[in-house]
Every structure is written in structure tokens, then in C-alpha cells.
Design a protein around this motif. Sequence first.
Motif, PDB file in Angstrom:
ATOM      1  N   SER A   1     -38.861  55.906-111.586  1.00  0.00           N
ATOM      2  CA  SER A   1     -39.236  57.243-111.129  1.00  0.00           C
ATOM      3  C   SER A   1     -38.248  58.237-111.703  1.00  0.00           C
ATOM      4  O   SER A   1     -37.040  58.018-111.652  1.00  0.00           O
TER       5      SER A   1
ATOM      6  N   GLN B   1     -42.157  65.449-112.576  1.00  0.00           N
ATOM      7  CA  GLN B   1     -41.890  64.089-112.098  1.00  0.00           C
ATOM      8  C   GLN B   1     -42.793  63.088-112.808  1.00  0.00           C
ATOM      9  O   GLN B   1     -43.886  63.428-113.266  1.00  0.00           O
TER      10      GLN B   1
ATOM     11  N   HIS C   1     -43.751  58.770-112.700  1.00  0.00           N
ATOM     12  CA  HIS C   1     -43.540  57.454-112.094  1.00  0.00           C
ATOM     13  C   HIS C   1     -44.225  56.415-112.966  1.00  0.00           C
ATOM     14  O   HIS C   1     -45.354  56.615-113.392  1.00  0.00           O
TER      15      HIS C   1
ATOM     16  N   THR D   1     -43.914  48.433-102.099  1.00  0.00           N
ATOM     17  CA  THR D   1     -45.022  49.315-102.449  1.00  0.00           C
ATOM     18  C   THR D   1     -45.841  48.742-103.607  1.00  0.00           C
ATOM     19  O   THR D   1     -45.327  48.000-104.455  1.00  0.00           O
TER      20      THR D   1
ATOM     21  N   SER E   1     -47.739  50.977-105.373  1.00  0.00           N
ATOM     22  CA  SER E   1     -47.863  52.086-106.309  1.00  0.00           C
ATOM     23  C   SER E   1     -46.716  53.061-106.043  1.00  0.00           C
ATOM     24  O   SER E   1     -46.501  53.469-104.910  1.00  0.00           O
TER      25      SER E   1
ATOM     26  N   ASP F   1     -44.455  56.339-105.862  1.00  0.00           N
ATOM     27  CA  ASP F   1     -44.521  57.799-105.814  1.00  0.00           C
ATOM     28  C   ASP F   1     -43.162  58.336-105.347  1.00  0.00           C
ATOM     29  O   ASP F   1     -42.185  57.579-105.271  1.00  0.00           O
ATOM     30  N   GLY F   2     -43.115  59.604-105.020  1.00  0.00           N
ATOM     31  CA  GLY F   2     -41.843  60.253-104.672  1.00  0.00           C
ATOM     32  C   GLY F   2     -41.201  59.713-103.409  1.00  0.00           C
ATOM     33  O   GLY F   2     -40.024  59.978-103.151  1.00  0.00           O
TER      34      GLY F   2
ATOM     35  N   SER G   1     -41.242  56.379-102.678  1.00  0.00           N
ATOM     36  CA  SER G   1     -40.876  54.974-102.883  1.00  0.00           C
ATOM     37  C   SER G   1     -39.358  54.828-102.825  1.00  0.00           C
ATOM     38  O   SER G   1     -38.616  55.723-103.244  1.00  0.00           O
TER      39      SER G   1
ATOM     40  N   ASN H   1     -37.958  61.955-103.685  1.00  0.00           N
ATOM     41  CA  ASN H   1     -38.107  63.164-102.856  1.00  0.00           C
ATOM     42  C   ASN H   1     -36.827  63.487-102.105  1.00  0.00           C
ATOM     43  O   ASN H   1     -36.416  64.645-102.037  1.00  0.00           O
TER      44      ASN H   1
END
Length: 529
Positions: free
Chosen positions: A73, A87, A89, A102, A104, A106-107, A109, A277
Motif C-alpha cells: 500500500s 494512493q 494498493h 484481509t 483485498s 485498502d486504506g 488494511s 489511513n
Amino acid sequence: MRCQVLTSILLFVVAATALKRRANLQTCPLLAKQYPSPVGLTEDPIFKAAIASLDATLDGGANVVPYNETNFSLGIFNPSTDGFVYQYHHSDAALAASSYGTKSIDGDSIYRVGSISKLLTMYIFLLAADGDRYFNTPVLELVPELKQLASDGWNPETPDFDDITIGDLAGQMAGLARDFYINGIATGSPIFPIAYTPVYSNEAFALIGVALSHLVGRSFEAVFNETLRSTLSLSNTYFTVPSDIGQGVIPGTPLSTGFDGDLGVFSPAGGFFSSLNDFACLGKAILNSTFLSKAHTRRWFKPTSFVEDLAQGVGRPWEIFRRQVNGHTVDLYTKAGDIAAYSSFFALVPTYDIGITLMTAWDPAGTSGGAVRNQLPNQLFNALLPALDDIAKRQAMTNFAGQYMNPQTNSSITIGTDANPALKITAWNFNGVDIFNNVLGLLAPDLDLRILPNELYQERKVGFTSYYQSAAPPPANGTWYLQCSGWIDVDELTVGNLPLGQLVFTMGENGKAMSVESRALRQVLIRQG
Ligand SMILES: *[C@@H]1O[C@H](CO)[C@@H](O)[C@H](O)[C@H]1NC(C)=O
Ligand SMILES: *[C@@H]1O[C@H](CO)[C@@H](O)[C@H](O)[C@H]1NC(C)=O
Ligand SMILES: *[C@@H]1O[C@H](CO)[C@@H](O)[C@H](O)[C@H]1NC(C)=O
Ligand SMILES: *[C@@H]1O[C@H](CO)[C@@H](O)[C@H](O)[C@H]1NC(C)=O
Ligand SMILES: *[C@@H]1O[C@H](CO)[C@@H](O)[C@H](O)[C@H]1NC(C)=O
Ligand SMILES: *[C@@H]1O[C@H](CO)[C@@H](O)[C@H](O)[C@H]1NC(C)=O
């Protein structure tokens, strides 16, 4: 007659030499922001172009080593933009089939961040212990248990905890061993004496965790909760293994990747988990001085030591890299982290008010290890820094350049740019007196007069400090003494106690300067056109 001709030829020769010499003249920038930080990046064509090429690189690399062996990421953020300015990923098909964590990325994770924990620990320390006021406190004062390790008299095998300060620990200057740990308290022989040369130490940050806990009279967990959890609301940041690993990025099993496993008293040195994030929130709060005062923040962004490489330094515990961008130096405040299958990178660049997080989880069965983390920062910054500098310069042109006048008093100032960094003043008259040529020009022949944002004003006022120097020929080989020493006399002329060169612009709703006030000359000039 002959004489006359000769004289004029001589004059011509002299003039031509002077011209030639002038063309070679150089100036030296001041270490500072050259322009206000760029804003509105996501709308900016230069930024979009830089990002498009980054996208192409990342997409193009997806199927080759090391990218095809790494889930990662990447986030670029700045405090004036919600979320991210960019961003990316990368999770491959295998991730969707993973039995753990996870499917998939994303922010939100969660990755292990390894030694970036040291930076989080220092931020927690700064927030909980009144900024840097304890940096000069000897460790022994905060961790008296260490006394049991002290020997009588001089002993090269025992660290001198009576003299080692919190700041020495944070700045990798305590001379302690890298990893050493017995009975809950760090020990082990020193590697070097205090404040000798930077040596990376995990033990130092284990000690900082203990010292902080003693200082505030609460557990490290309680302070972590109060600062990162409550104050910053970081909901996916942990310093021990999260009980729910559903958002974890785990390319293998928790055991094979090292996702599992608490570091105990070494957590402050390397045990943290976080998400893209959360790191964006954290980075913006640091850059904006949201919870720590601006003075403490700026002091934190300073090196504690050089290292051997001329372009690197060490902070608390920043790993500082110095890059040349369009003729001036930009300091990158970074921290890397490695633990088991996780390699990460975090960087803040106060010069442009921007931050980058790269979190990677690589396939332990692959061949490339942390190669994505090792390579990507080069490409990222090589592309981004010139783009950010161009954007900042263009925005400064639009917002500040031009002529400012008061026709009643015959006063005016002209501001522009050239190939060198920073806005440049090319003409300055005050009440009919030519300040540029007949005041400053007399002090500094071949006057080069620039203005740098000084961040002394707020809201609709933007302050600049002037910097004048004589442009000079390049120094002869071997000449270094007193080169580039302009910081020694920045804006030293004052009128009624106010620096002559200090200019304060009043900005309009559209973000463009409407007028400029010379504080020293007590006059406001209106922007023309
Ligand atoms: C990654 O790409 C290389 C070619 O660069 C290939 O040889 C290798 O098998 C790929 N690995 C995976 C896990 O797909
Ligand atoms: C940072 O500060 C600027 C200026 O005060 C403000 O506009 C922005 O919203 C702040 N950003 C964050 C994330 O606090
Ligand atoms: C910290 O917060 C966690 C999660 O809310 C909670 O379970 C724990 O008891 C808190 N610890 C302390 C010492 O406050
Ligand atoms: C990504 O993670 C999954 C498991 O979560 C793993 O199976 C896969 O090998 C990883 N991919 C790469 C390229 O490391
Ligand atoms: C205004 O001042 C400049 C010098 O700064 C001078 O050359 C010019 O003659 C003055 N103009 C008037 C109208 O006084
Ligand atoms: C200065 O030294 C460098 C490297 O030794 C050399 O390449 C260059 O020609 C020298 N310049 C002058 C002006 O002597």
C-alpha cells in the motif's frame, strides 16, 4: 587621437570582461522553504503528470519481480487535502484465497510497521511528556532500576545511565548496543561512548518506553490509548498483535509472515501495527502541529547528528536524506521499518508539507524480500520533488509576483522569479529613494535580493523575510571557507527595530496577494494589474 581610440577599445574590453564575469555569477540559497507549500495538488496538471507516470510504473511492474512478490500500500498525503492526494494498493489473486487476514487491501488494511514504531513512540512521548522538555533528563532519573547495573567507578562494560539522556536515546546517540535485553531492563556493554557517533539501537527505545511510563505514572498501553487512540482516533494502530486479525495483510500464515508475535518491552522499538489511513492522519497531524506546538514540531524536525554520507543525517529517530531540487536542498525526514515479512517506509517533507507511507508484506517464499520498499522511495521522490518544487514556484508566481505601488509617495516594489530558487525582488523604491540600487546595492554589489516565506503570520497575512547577497563568481577549486554562509547576516538592516526586508502580504479570498506592507518602512503598496 590614437590615445582616444585606445582608450575606447580598452573601455570596451573592460566592459566585455565585466559582462562575461557577471554571466558567471552565482548565489547560494538559504536553507528554508523557498516558496509557500503547494496546495490543490490533485487539480494541478504538473502533479497529475507525475502521478500518471508513477501509476504507469506501478501498473507496469505488477507482474515482475519484486512487485509480483509483494502486497503493498502506498499513500501520498498533505494536510490541506482530505484523504490522500494519491494512493495505490497492490494485492494479487493469491491474497483473495488467503486463509488469514484481509482478502483485498485498502486504506484500512493492517501491516506490521517494524521500526517505524520508534517514531510512533517518540510522538507518543512528545504528546504525553510535554514535548521535548525531558530530552536532557538522564535516563537514570526516570528509570532508577538501572542503578543496579551501575558499577563503582569507570567501567567500559557498563553504559553510563547517569549521563545518557532521553535525547541521546531518541537520537541514536547513547552508544548502546543494538539489541540487548535481560530481565526486563536493557543492559549490555556500550558500543561507543555517549554522543560519539550514531549507532542504531532497539534497546534505546525499549528504555524510552519504560522511562515514559515511569514519568507519567501509567503503563505504556495507557499512554498509547490516551494519545494515538483517543487524541488522534487511530483505530487500526496497535502496539501488540490485534486480537482480530481480519484486516491484517498476511501473505502466508501469521507464523510464517511474523504477523503474530508480541515484542514485549521491545514493542516501542518495533512492535507496532498500523494502516495507510491511520498513517495519513498521523502524518497530517505532525505536519500541521495539530497536537504538538509548532516550536516543538520544528525542533523535532532537526538532525541530532551527521552520518558519514554528506547527504544524510539522524534525528529523533528520523533518518534524514538531503536532496538537491532545482538548486536548493530539501531534507526528507524518513523512518524505515523491517520485521519478518514486513518492510515499510514513512517520510515527511516539511518543505512541501507532504508525506508518504509505503507498507509492504512480501512473500516469505519469494526471492526479493523488501526490494519494493528499498526501490520505490527513489523513484517516488525523484519524480515528486521536482514536480512539487515547480508547482510551489508557479503558485508563488501567481499569488505574489508583479508590481506593488503607492503612486502618492512614489514607492513601489517589483517581485518576480528567475532560474534560481525563491521569489526575487528586482526593483524597490521608497518615497523616491531607490532602495534596491542606492541602499542595498551599495552594501552588496551585484545585489541578489530574494524573499522567503517566514511563517510568522496567520490567516490572511503571509510574511516573507528577505535575503540579500552579492552574486559572486564560482569559488576556485579547493575554496570552501565562508562559501554559502549567507545565513550569518539575513536581513540585518533594521529601521526602528524592524527588519528592513520583512514584507507582509495581505491575501484576497482567491488566495492571491492584494497588497504588501513593508513593516520597517511602515507603508502599504497595492498590487497592480
Ligand atoms: C514474478 O515475475 C517473474 C518475472 O519477472 C517470474 O519469473 C516469477 O515467476 C513471478 N512470480 C510470481 C509469484 O508470480
Ligand atoms: C491543517 O491546517 C490547515 C490550515 O490551518 C487547515 O486548512 C487544514 O484543514 C488542516 N488539516 C488537518 C488535517 O488538520
Ligand atoms: C486501552 O484500550 C483498549 C481498547 O479500548 C482497552 O481494552 C484497554 O483496557 C485500554 N488499556 C488501558 C490501560 O487503558
Ligand atoms: C499477497 O498475500 C497473499 C496472502 O495474503 C499471498 O498468498 C500472496 O502470495 C501475496 N502476494 C504477494 C505477491 O506477495
Ligand atoms: C520616483 O523615484 C525614483 C527613484 O526611486 C526617481 O527616479 C523618480 O524620478 C521619482 N519620480 C517622481 C515623479 O518623483
Ligand atoms: C576543479 O577540479 C575538478 C576535479 O578535480 C576538475 O575537473 C576541474 O577542471 C577543476 N576546475 C578548475 C577551474 O580548475
